[in-house]
Write a protein that holds these residues in place. Structure first.
Motif, short mmCIF file in Angstrom:
data_model
loop_
_atom_site.label_atom_id
_atom_site.label_comp_id
_atom_site.label_asym_id
_atom_site.label_seq_id
_atom_site.Cartn_x
_atom_site.Cartn_y
_atom_site.Cartn_z
N LEU A 166 52.25 45.56 37.88
CA LEU A 166 52.49 45.56 39.32
C LEU A 166 53.31 46.78 39.76
O LEU A 166 52.89 47.54 40.63
N TRP A 167 54.48 46.94 39.16
CA TRP A 167 55.37 48.03 39.57
C TRP A 167 54.76 49.40 39.29
O TRP A 167 54.83 50.31 40.12
N ALA A 168 54.15 49.54 38.14
CA ALA A 168 53.58 50.84 37.77
C ALA A 168 52.46 51.28 38.71
O ALA A 168 52.17 52.47 38.82
N HIS A 169 51.83 50.33 39.39
CA HIS A 169 50.73 50.66 40.30
C HIS A 169 51.11 50.45 41.76
O HIS A 169 50.25 50.31 42.62
N GLY A 170 52.42 50.41 42.03
CA GLY A 170 52.89 50.37 43.40
C GLY A 170 52.78 49.03 44.09
O GLY A 170 52.94 48.94 45.31
N GLN A 171 52.51 47.97 43.33
CA GLN A 171 52.39 46.63 43.91
C GLN A 171 53.77 45.99 43.91
O GLN A 171 54.19 45.35 42.95
N THR A 172 54.51 46.17 45.00
CA THR A 172 55.90 45.69 45.04
C THR A 172 56.11 44.55 46.02
O THR A 172 57.22 44.01 46.11
N THR A 173 55.10 44.18 46.77
CA THR A 173 55.22 43.08 47.72
C THR A 173 54.27 41.96 47.30
O THR A 173 53.05 42.12 47.33
N ILE A 174 54.85 40.84 46.90
CA ILE A 174 54.08 39.69 46.44
C ILE A 174 54.36 38.52 47.38
O ILE A 174 55.47 37.99 47.40
N ALA A 175 53.37 38.13 48.14
CA ALA A 175 53.55 37.04 49.09
C ALA A 175 53.22 35.68 48.49
O ALA A 175 53.70 34.65 48.95
N SER A 176 52.39 35.67 47.45
CA SER A 176 52.00 34.41 46.82
C SER A 176 51.67 34.66 45.36
O SER A 176 51.49 35.80 44.93
N ALA A 177 51.61 33.57 44.59
CA ALA A 177 51.24 33.71 43.19
C ALA A 177 49.82 34.23 43.06
O ALA A 177 49.49 34.96 42.11
N ALA A 178 48.98 33.87 44.01
CA ALA A 178 47.60 34.36 43.99
C ALA A 178 47.56 35.88 44.12
O ALA A 178 46.76 36.56 43.47
N ASP A 179 48.45 36.42 44.96
CA ASP A 179 48.54 37.88 45.10
C ASP A 179 48.89 38.53 43.78
O ASP A 179 48.32 39.54 43.38
N ALA A 180 49.89 37.95 43.10
CA ALA A 180 50.32 38.50 41.81
C ALA A 180 49.20 38.40 40.78
O ALA A 180 48.94 39.35 40.04
N ALA A 181 48.55 37.26 40.73
CA ALA A 181 47.48 37.07 39.76
C ALA A 181 46.31 38.01 40.02
O ALA A 181 45.75 38.61 39.10
N LYS A 182 45.94 38.16 41.29
CA LYS A 182 44.84 39.04 41.63
C LYS A 182 45.18 40.50 41.33
O LYS A 182 44.32 41.29 40.96
N ALA A 183 46.46 40.84 41.52
CA ALA A 183 46.88 42.20 41.21
C ALA A 183 46.87 42.45 39.71
O ALA A 183 46.54 43.54 39.25
N LEU A 184 47.22 41.42 38.94
CA LEU A 184 47.23 41.56 37.48
C LEU A 184 45.81 41.67 36.92
O LEU A 184 45.59 42.34 35.92
N GLY A 185 44.86 40.99 37.56
CA GLY A 185 43.49 40.96 37.04
C GLY A 185 42.91 42.32 36.76
O GLY A 185 42.54 42.64 35.63
#
Length: 329
Positions: A166-185
């Motif tokens: 997440l951090w390495a690719h600029g994903q610093t705003t997580i509104a839900s667990a689904a957001d985090a999971a989709k970003a990790l995918g």
């Protein structure tokens, strides 16, 4: 009065933590399309059934299994993310921080979720529930020490996994667990996404099994009421009523429409960190009380170390409050 104040602070923090555990369960299962009302109801019924139908010696193995599941899920996620292990090791011993308000909030949340107000009472309470005595002190210390070490190892895996994806690719705003999971995918693969959901779910279930239990222990022990998982509902009505209240209230609270579950989880840990010094001061005062502990009171080295930690966390709390007052970002 001092004890009542400490218990009140702990119960306040515990209520926030229990809400956060339901939020974690709801957020994790939402990844698989399970509605929050269903996940909350199932979790509440399952935990009440578990805690009311077995003694602690049996339940501890359930907690152990869930803890192992959490540990493996996050550890595998960290390796699957293919991080820069050299950088991770370097930053472990040479941290790179800042004095901004947001950074202090994150540090306080990390402290609150690692040390936790409820943890200061749970260890003592489960020792009593398992009928441990002074002869078991050495084994209990090994148990607590190993648990503290493994908890921090798992926390490190969580940080590494998120930093490498997440951090390495600029994903610093997580509104839900689904957001985090989709970003990790896309970054670490579908497997890492599923492991993230599993880790969040098992960690929340583990917390849900311990935090309400700690609250029930604290109140009933303070007032001398019957308590313990070896007792029946009829033998310890106040104990089980408190368990039911903490679980029921929290399960209903997370059903508030539009409630930001990830933010609830995050802020509850910050709240824990802010309240923690009040609990630690009380624990430190008791730890050298000869009347209460006799020959088992803390030695001078442990006592000094405890006050150092308490002082550092207190300073961090003051710094956080000051940063919010002056508006430091």
């Amino acid at each position: 009065p001092r004890a009542v104040f400490a218990i009140g602070i702990m119960l306040l923090a515990n209520l926030g933590d229990t809400v956060a555990e339901f939020a974690g369960i709801g957020a994790a299962l939402a990844i698989f399309g399970v509605p929050i009302w269903l996940s909350s109801a199932l979790a509440a019924l399952a935990i009440i059934f578990l805690l009311s139908r077995a003694n602690f010696r049996r339940i501890q193995f359930v907690f152990l299994a869930v803890g192992i599941g959490t540990s493996f899920a996050y550890a595998i996620s960290a390796f699957w993310a293919r991080p820069d292990w050299g950088a991770a090791l370097s930053h472990t011993f040479i941290p790179h921080g800042s004095a901004t308000g947001l950074y202090l909030v994150a540090v306080m949340g990390t402290v609150g979720t690692t040390i936790t107000p409820w943890g200061q009472a749970f260890i003592q309470s489960y020792a009593a529930d398992k009928h441990l005595g002074p002869k078991d002190l050495y084994a209990s210390r090994l148990d607590v020490g190993a648990g503290a070490f493994l908890t921090n190892v798992v926390a490190a895996f969580i940080v590494i996994a998120c930093a490498a994806t997440l951090w390495a690719h600029g994903q610093t705003t997580i509104a839900s667990a689904a957001d985090a999971a989709k970003a990790l995918g896309p970054l670490a693969g579908r497997f890492a996404e599923l492991l993230f959901a599993l880790g969040l779910l098992t960690a929340s279930l583990l917390g849900l099994g311990t935090v309400p239990l700690t609250s029930a222990y604290a109140v009933t022990e303070a007032f001398g009421w019957e308590s313990g998982l070896d007792r029946s509902w009829r033998q310890a009505p106040a104990f089980y009523a408190l368990l039911a209240f903490f679980v029921g209230f929290s399960a209903l609270f997370v059903l508030i429409p539009g409630l930001p579950l990830i933010l609830v989880m995050y802020l509850s840990q910050v709240f824990d960190g802010i309240l923690l010094p009040f609990i630690l001061v009380f624990v430190m005062l008791m730890s050298r009380d000869r009347r209460l502990l006799g020959r088992l009171r803390s030695n001078r080295a442990l006592y000094a170390a405890g006050w150092v930690v308490t002082g550092l966390i207190s300073l961090l709390s003051l710094a956080l409050v000051a940063s919010q007052i002056v508006g430091t970002r």
